[in-house]
Design a protein around this motif. Structure first.
Motif, PDB file in Angstrom:
ATOM      1  N   UNK A 150       2.436  14.451  -9.882  1.00 23.99           N
ATOM      2  CA  UNK A 150       3.564  15.269 -10.327  1.00 23.99           C
ATOM      3  C   UNK A 150       3.872  15.063 -11.803  1.00 23.99           C
ATOM      4  N   UNK A 151       2.998  14.341 -12.495  1.00 26.92           N
ATOM      5  CA  UNK A 151       3.146  14.182 -13.938  1.00 26.92           C
ATOM      6  C   UNK A 151       3.788  12.893 -14.395  1.00 26.92           C
ATOM      7  N   UNK A 152       4.115  11.985 -13.454  1.00 27.73           N
ATOM      8  CA  UNK A 152       4.720  10.715 -13.839  1.00 27.73           C
ATOM      9  C   UNK A 152       3.651   9.750 -14.372  1.00 27.73           C
ATOM     10  N   UNK A 153       4.086   8.785 -15.172  1.00 24.89           N
ATOM     11  CA  UNK A 153       3.170   7.785 -15.707  1.00 24.89           C
ATOM     12  C   UNK A 153       2.727   6.819 -14.613  1.00 24.89           C
ATOM     13  N   UNK A 154       1.506   6.261 -14.731  1.00 25.02           N
ATOM     14  CA  UNK A 154       1.083   5.238 -13.770  1.00 25.02           C
ATOM     15  C   UNK A 154       2.070   4.081 -13.739  1.00 25.02           C
ATOM     16  N   UNK A 155       2.392   3.622 -12.537  1.00 25.12           N
ATOM     17  CA  UNK A 155       3.293   2.483 -12.400  1.00 25.12           C
ATOM     18  C   UNK A 155       4.761   2.830 -12.357  1.00 25.12           C
ATOM     19  N   UNK A 156       5.109   4.099 -12.509  1.00 30.20           N
ATOM     20  CA  UNK A 156       6.528   4.478 -12.556  1.00 30.20           C
ATOM     21  C   UNK A 156       7.243   4.135 -11.253  1.00 30.20           C
ATOM     22  N   UNK A 157       6.592   4.380 -10.133  1.00 27.00           N
ATOM     23  CA  UNK A 157       7.210   4.069  -8.834  1.00 27.00           C
ATOM     24  C   UNK A 157       7.229   2.562  -8.607  1.00 27.00           C
ATOM     25  N   UNK A 158       6.135   1.895  -8.946  1.00 26.70           N
ATOM     26  CA  UNK A 158       6.055   0.448  -8.731  1.00 26.70           C
ATOM     27  C   UNK A 158       7.093  -0.283  -9.572  1.00 26.70           C
ATOM     28  N   UNK A 159       7.346   0.197 -10.782  1.00 28.24           N
ATOM     29  CA  UNK A 159       8.380  -0.413 -11.622  1.00 28.24           C
ATOM     30  C   UNK A 159       9.765  -0.287 -11.000  1.00 28.24           C
ATOM     31  N   UNK A 204       0.830  -1.205   0.000  1.00 30.02           N
ATOM     32  CA  UNK A 204       0.000   0.000   0.000  1.00 30.02           C
ATOM     33  C   UNK A 204       0.866   1.258   0.000  1.00 30.02           C
ATOM     34  N   UNK A 205       2.001   1.214   0.710  1.00 25.27           N
ATOM     35  CA  UNK A 205       2.909   2.367   0.731  1.00 25.27           C
ATOM     36  C   UNK A 205       3.375   2.719  -0.674  1.00 25.27           C
ATOM     37  N   UNK A 206       3.712   1.717  -1.458  1.00 23.49           N
ATOM     38  CA  UNK A 206       4.205   1.958  -2.815  1.00 23.49           C
ATOM     39  C   UNK A 206       3.076   2.435  -3.723  1.00 23.49           C
ATOM     40  N   UNK A 207       1.871   1.896  -3.535  1.00 22.70           N
ATOM     41  CA  UNK A 207       0.719   2.370  -4.307  1.00 22.70           C
ATOM     42  C   UNK A 207       0.493   3.862  -4.043  1.00 22.70           C
ATOM     43  N   UNK A 208       0.558   4.252  -2.778  1.00 25.51           N
ATOM     44  CA  UNK A 208       0.366   5.666  -2.432  1.00 25.51           C
ATOM     45  C   UNK A 208       1.468   6.537  -3.028  1.00 25.51           C
ATOM     46  N   UNK A 209       2.700   6.045  -3.025  1.00 31.21           N
ATOM     47  CA  UNK A 209       3.801   6.784  -3.652  1.00 31.21           C
ATOM     48  C   UNK A 209       3.589   6.917  -5.150  1.00 31.21           C
ATOM     49  N   UNK A 210       3.069   5.860  -5.760  1.00 24.15           N
ATOM     50  CA  UNK A 210       2.837   5.876  -7.203  1.00 24.15           C
ATOM     51  C   UNK A 210       1.778   6.907  -7.572  1.00 24.15           C
ATOM     52  N   UNK A 211       0.696   6.971  -6.784  1.00 19.91           N
ATOM     53  CA  UNK A 211      -0.340   7.975  -7.040  1.00 19.91           C
ATOM     54  C   UNK A 211       0.217   9.392  -6.845  1.00 19.91           C
ATOM     55  N   UNK A 212       1.067   9.567  -5.839  1.00 21.14           N
ATOM     56  CA  UNK A 212       1.671  10.884  -5.609  1.00 21.14           C
ATOM     57  C   UNK A 212       2.538  11.281  -6.792  1.00 21.14           C
ATOM     58  N   UNK A 213       3.265  10.324  -7.357  1.00 16.47           N
ATOM     59  CA  UNK A 213       4.101  10.603  -8.523  1.00 16.47           C
ATOM     60  C   UNK A 213       3.249  10.964  -9.732  1.00 16.47           C
ATOM     61  N   UNK A 214       2.087  10.318  -9.854  1.00 15.06           N
ATOM     62  CA  UNK A 214       1.183  10.650 -10.960  1.00 15.06           C
ATOM     63  C   UNK A 214       0.720  12.100 -10.864  1.00 15.06           C
TER      64      UNK A 214
END
Length: 518
Positions: free
Chosen positions: A181-190, A169-179
């Protein structure tokens, strides 16, 4: 002879350097090296629907439900499940499970993961797996309920798919935060694929390799290997050479053309596994002349599949009459297909206004059998005046461009990983799934859509089977594909490897693998 301080220092440096080089060479006695034909596309479970990605992800992540070698459902992160109402499934979750980052697995995590797959902003190609889910209720920390729009009996099987794999869940929340900021979905999870599996992510060098290391805090029986390397070796013969020299321990896949060579070589063997896969040639129904069913039917009848199965695959596999393999629920052996009939093919082409043929392109990725298949089809269709230009593409670009519909004809495969016809048909042929989710033929038929919808909404197995028979009969008329075969999965394996199994879905099971010393 006495060693000077300088010589002693050089000797120490040399020894240390040798140790570092040995470690970097992948020479560890407890590190499994798998030579794969293609790199993963994404390590985000919601981010792709391809086998190379799934094979890696299956070791990092776990789903609520698992499948055994017989495609039977088994507990995993859920210990039990039951249908408490016609449209409500309740899952009891395993307690005490930790993610690789130390966070807890619980019902909130399940809710967040499945809702993320369904989130339109994520654009997951696996959203169709759970599109019938209308509500996810956290009953308590270890109980979760799924409400579906209609009775949907395959839901537990769909939750065994690695599209439902659980991410921290921590990584999912980080991924949404990155989105945001303009990042693509899944960028953090990758970059940080954090699951609960028996291996943990270590590194990904795109185009070269992905390395996983053992999760020593795993809740169940720990992996026996210290690490696994998924190495990208796109050339078949190079994979075979690496297997023979011991640079790799598994060649995935092994070309049927190389089976005899491996069987005649000491220290290596062939692993065979029946599958629920399909190899096919798809037509882009949005483009002329493939917008005409007569043309699609004609090409089905113009191609002698035995030439391909026996000449290219050395008889490996079962000829496909339709999209479903024999072991899949809903398969009906009595549904007639489009048989090889050159005279009828010419008649249909003439009716469609293509008596003298036409020019087209056939795409494939750089898989040896698929390239040979393309050449064979090119030669066979030339007899009908159809001029075929073959284009060979890199895997990632191939998936991207066929999803966008930039192709005419293409060669690809599909594996019904749930063992249920809904996955083998709904993803490939429903108009809701055009493009990346699976419908790369751009099939859009209202009658077919209605039947596919009804079949997945029908709870009685016999009634579902009858509907799937009707669907398969309709597909023979629509002819969105030329179905080639359901092939065996072939691996080249070092005799040092013990405890390896492969699912009928093609996924390697590595938890109990060990390496014998040379």
């Amino acid at each position: 002879m006495r060693l000077t301080k300088k010589l002693l220092g050089l000797l120490v440096v040399t020894i240390m350097l040798s140790m570092v080089l040995a470690a970097c060479s992948g020479d560890s006695t407890n590190e499994l090296v798998i030579a794969n034909s293609a790199d993963a596309v994404s390590l985000d479970p919601a981010g792709s629907n391809d086998v190379p990605s799934s094979n890696v992800a299956a070791n990092i992540y776990e789903s609520l439900v698992a499948q055994d070698q017989n495609m039977e459902l088994q507990p995993s992160l859920a210990v039990s499940w039951e249908l408490v109402e016609d449209t409500v499934w309740e899952f009891k979750l395993r307690e005490g499970v930790k993610f690789h980052d130390g966070s807890d697995f619980n019902a909130e995590v399940v809710k967040a993961n499945i809702e993320r797959v369904l989130d339109p902003d994520i654009g997951s190609p696996r959203a169709f797996l759970y599109s019938m889910v209308t509500d996810i209720e956290v009953v308590d920390d270890y109980t979760v309920r799924f409400t579906t729009e209609f009775p949907f009996s395959p839901l537990p099987a769909h939750l065994a798919h690695n599209g439902g794999a659980m991410v921290s869940l921590k990584v999912i929340e980080e991924d949404y935060a990155a989105m945001e900021d303009g990042e693509d979905p899944g960028s953090v999870i990758n970059e940080k694929p954090i699951g609960t599996g028996f291996f943990k992510f270590d590194e990904w060098v795109p185009g070269q390799q992905i390395k996983l290391v053992r999760n020593d805090d795993y809740w169940g029986d720990k992996a026996k290997l210290e690490s696994v390397v998924f190495k990208v070796v796109d050339e078949d013969l190079t994979r075979v050479a690496e297997l023979k020299t011991g640079d790799s321990h598994i060649s995935d896949p092994l070309s049927p053309s190389d089976v005899a060579d491996i069987e005649e070589t000491d220290g290596v063997h062939v692993n065979r596994q029946s599958s629920v896969s399909l190899s096919y040639v798809g037509f882009n129904m949005d483009k002329a002349p493939f917008d005409d069913a007569r043309v699609r039917q004609a090409i089905n009848m113009a191609i002698d599949k035995d030439q391909i199965i026996n000449g290219i695959y050395d008889g490996n596999g079962v000829p496909a009459v339709g999209p479903l393999a024999p072991d899949v629920f809903g398969y009906d052996p009595d549904v007639p297909g489009l048989e090889y009939d050159p005279d009828k093919a010419r008649e249909l082409l003439a009716e469609a206004g293509y008596e003298d043929g036409f020019s087209t392109t056939l795409w494939t990725n750089d898989n040896r059998e698929r390239m040979d298949m393309a050449t064979n089809i090119q030669a066979q269709l030339k007899e009908f005046g159809i001029d075929v230009e073959i284009e060979v593409m890199e895997w990632g670009a191939y998936l991207e461009q066929t999803a966008k519909g930039e192709h005419d004809m293409f060669i690809l495969g599909w594996s019904t990983v749930t063992g249920d016809a809904d996955y083998g048909l709904y993803a490939l042929f429903h108009s809701n799934n055009v493009g990346d989710p699976g419908n790369r033929t751009f099939t859009k038929d209202p009658d077919l859509d209605a039947l596919l919808d009804e079949a997945r909404q029908t709870p009685d197995p016999d009634d579902r089977a009858a509907l799937y028979r009707e669907i398969q009969e309709l597909l023979a008329e629509i002819a969105p594909m030329l179905y080639i075969h359901h092939q065996e999965f072939l691996l080249g394996v070092s005799d040092r490897v013990e405890g390896l199994t492969q699912d009928p879905t093609g996924v390697l099971q590595l938890q109990n693998v060990t390496l014998k010393e040379e």
